[in-house]
Design a protein around this motif. Structure first.
Motif, PDB file in Angstrom:
ATOM      1  N   ILE A  67      38.534  54.527  62.626  1.00 53.01           N
ATOM      2  CA  ILE A  67      38.759  53.879  60.931  1.00 53.01           C
ATOM      3  C   ILE A  67      39.010  52.328  60.685  1.00 53.01           C
ATOM      4  O   ILE A  67      38.014  51.544  60.193  1.00 53.01           O
ATOM      5  CB  ILE A  67      40.118  54.654  60.426  1.00 53.01           C
ATOM      6  N   GLN A  68      40.432  51.871  61.540  1.00 55.05           N
ATOM      7  CA  GLN A  68      40.173  49.956  61.672  1.00 55.05           C
ATOM      8  C   GLN A  68      39.549  49.495  62.992  1.00 55.05           C
ATOM      9  O   GLN A  68      38.960  48.536  61.830  1.00 55.05           O
ATOM     10  CB  GLN A  68      41.194  50.046  63.093  1.00 55.05           C
ATOM     11  N   ILE A  69      38.639  49.869  63.003  1.00 49.88           N
ATOM     12  CA  ILE A  69      36.949  49.398  63.713  1.00 49.88           C
ATOM     13  C   ILE A  69      36.060  49.864  62.879  1.00 49.88           C
ATOM     14  O   ILE A  69      35.640  48.612  62.149  1.00 49.88           O
ATOM     15  CB  ILE A  69      36.363  50.189  64.979  1.00 49.88           C
ATOM     16  N   ILE A  70      35.964  50.398  61.857  1.00 53.74           N
ATOM     17  CA  ILE A  70      34.882  50.593  61.107  1.00 53.74           C
ATOM     18  C   ILE A  70      35.661  49.707  59.366  1.00 53.74           C
ATOM     19  O   ILE A  70      35.317  48.624  59.078  1.00 53.74           O
ATOM     20  CB  ILE A  70      35.000  52.405  60.454  1.00 53.74           C
ATOM     21  N   LYS A  71      36.663  49.918  59.770  1.00 54.56           N
ATOM     22  CA  LYS A  71      37.034  48.626  58.161  1.00 54.56           C
ATOM     23  C   LYS A  71      37.242  47.732  58.550  1.00 54.56           C
ATOM     24  O   LYS A  71      36.690  46.630  57.627  1.00 54.56           O
ATOM     25  CB  LYS A  71      38.884  49.747  58.002  1.00 54.56           C
ATOM     26  N   SER A  72      37.068  46.514  59.817  1.00 54.42           N
ATOM     27  CA  SER A  72      36.966  45.580  60.195  1.00 54.42           C
ATOM     28  C   SER A  72      34.990  45.645  60.602  1.00 54.42           C
ATOM     29  O   SER A  72      34.757  44.348  60.127  1.00 54.42           O
ATOM     30  CB  SER A  72      37.355  45.474  61.741  1.00 54.42           C
ATOM     31  N   SER A  73      34.188  46.214  60.851  1.00 55.57           N
ATOM     32  CA  SER A  73      33.034  46.250  61.261  1.00 55.57           C
ATOM     33  C   SER A  73      32.538  45.872  59.089  1.00 55.57           C
ATOM     34  O   SER A  73      31.770  44.900  59.281  1.00 55.57           O
ATOM     35  CB  SER A  73      32.606  47.044  61.441  1.00 55.57           C
ATOM     36  N   LYS A  74      33.473  46.647  58.722  1.00 53.14           N
ATOM     37  CA  LYS A  74      32.765  46.272  57.319  1.00 53.14           C
ATOM     38  C   LYS A  74      33.119  44.914  56.388  1.00 53.14           C
ATOM     39  O   LYS A  74      32.470  44.152  56.147  1.00 53.14           O
ATOM     40  CB  LYS A  74      33.703  47.025  56.357  1.00 53.14           C
ATOM     41  N   LYS A  75      34.595  44.473  56.524  1.00 53.68           N
ATOM     42  CA  LYS A  75      34.733  43.293  56.688  1.00 53.68           C
ATOM     43  C   LYS A  75      33.889  42.767  57.384  1.00 53.68           C
ATOM     44  O   LYS A  75      33.057  41.399  56.570  1.00 53.68           O
ATOM     45  CB  LYS A  75      36.130  42.636  56.895  1.00 53.68           C
ATOM     46  N   LEU A  76      33.729  42.236  58.779  1.00 50.93           N
ATOM     47  CA  LEU A  76      32.507  41.422  58.821  1.00 50.93           C
ATOM     48  C   LEU A  76      30.846  41.253  58.286  1.00 50.93           C
ATOM     49  O   LEU A  76      31.092  39.937  58.035  1.00 50.93           O
ATOM     50  CB  LEU A  76      32.273  41.629  60.401  1.00 50.93           C
ATOM     51  N   GLN A  77      30.631  42.299  57.931  1.00 53.69           N
ATOM     52  CA  GLN A  77      28.729  42.563  57.488  1.00 53.69           C
ATOM     53  C   GLN A  77      29.201  42.266  56.148  1.00 53.69           C
ATOM     54  O   GLN A  77      28.311  41.383  55.987  1.00 53.69           O
ATOM     55  CB  GLN A  77      29.099  44.003  57.652  1.00 53.69           C
ATOM     56  N   LYS A  78      30.667  41.819  54.928  1.00 54.11           N
ATOM     57  CA  LYS A  78      30.556  41.358  53.790  1.00 54.11           C
ATOM     58  C   LYS A  78      30.578  39.599  54.071  1.00 54.11           C
ATOM     59  O   LYS A  78      29.957  39.279  52.723  1.00 54.11           O
ATOM     60  CB  LYS A  78      31.793  42.370  53.132  1.00 54.11           C
ATOM     61  N   ARG A  79      30.489  39.312  55.102  1.00 56.54           N
ATOM     62  CA  ARG A  79      30.769  38.037  54.751  1.00 56.54           C
ATOM     63  C   ARG A  79      28.979  36.927  54.690  1.00 56.54           C
ATOM     64  O   ARG A  79      29.027  36.006  54.299  1.00 56.54           O
ATOM     65  CB  ARG A  79      30.832  37.269  55.664  1.00 56.54           C
TER      66      ARG A  79
END
Length: 80
Positions: A67-79
């Motif tokens: 859950i944390q990995i996916i959440k962090s990945s989404k934050k990266l991708q939103k950049r």
């Protein structure tokens, strides 16, 4: 007892080293995916993909980590 803890911690240290390497690699790939999603106008969230990941384990611990990995990945991708 102390000796056993040292042995287990040593094993965890080896695992942590591998996790750090793999998560760093995952981060680089997530950034590339973010760029492609931005160019192709694809939504960051992919519920089908997330379900696929969670189906691979029954462990609550592993799911909580992902859950944390996916959440962090989404934050990266939103950049992008």
């Amino acid at each position: 007892m102390k000796k056993n803890i040292k042995i287990y911690r040593s094993e965890i240290n080896i695992i942590d080293k591998s996790l750090i390497k793999l998560l760093s690699k995952r981060e680089k790939i997530a950034k590339k995916i973010g760029k492609l999603k931005s160019i192709q106008k694809i939504d960051i969230t992919d519920k089908k993909r997330e379900k696929e990941i969670f189906k691979k384990t029954k462990s609550k611990f592993v799911k909580s980590v992902f859950i944390q990995i996916i959440k962090s990945s989404k934050k990266l991708q939103k950049r992008y």
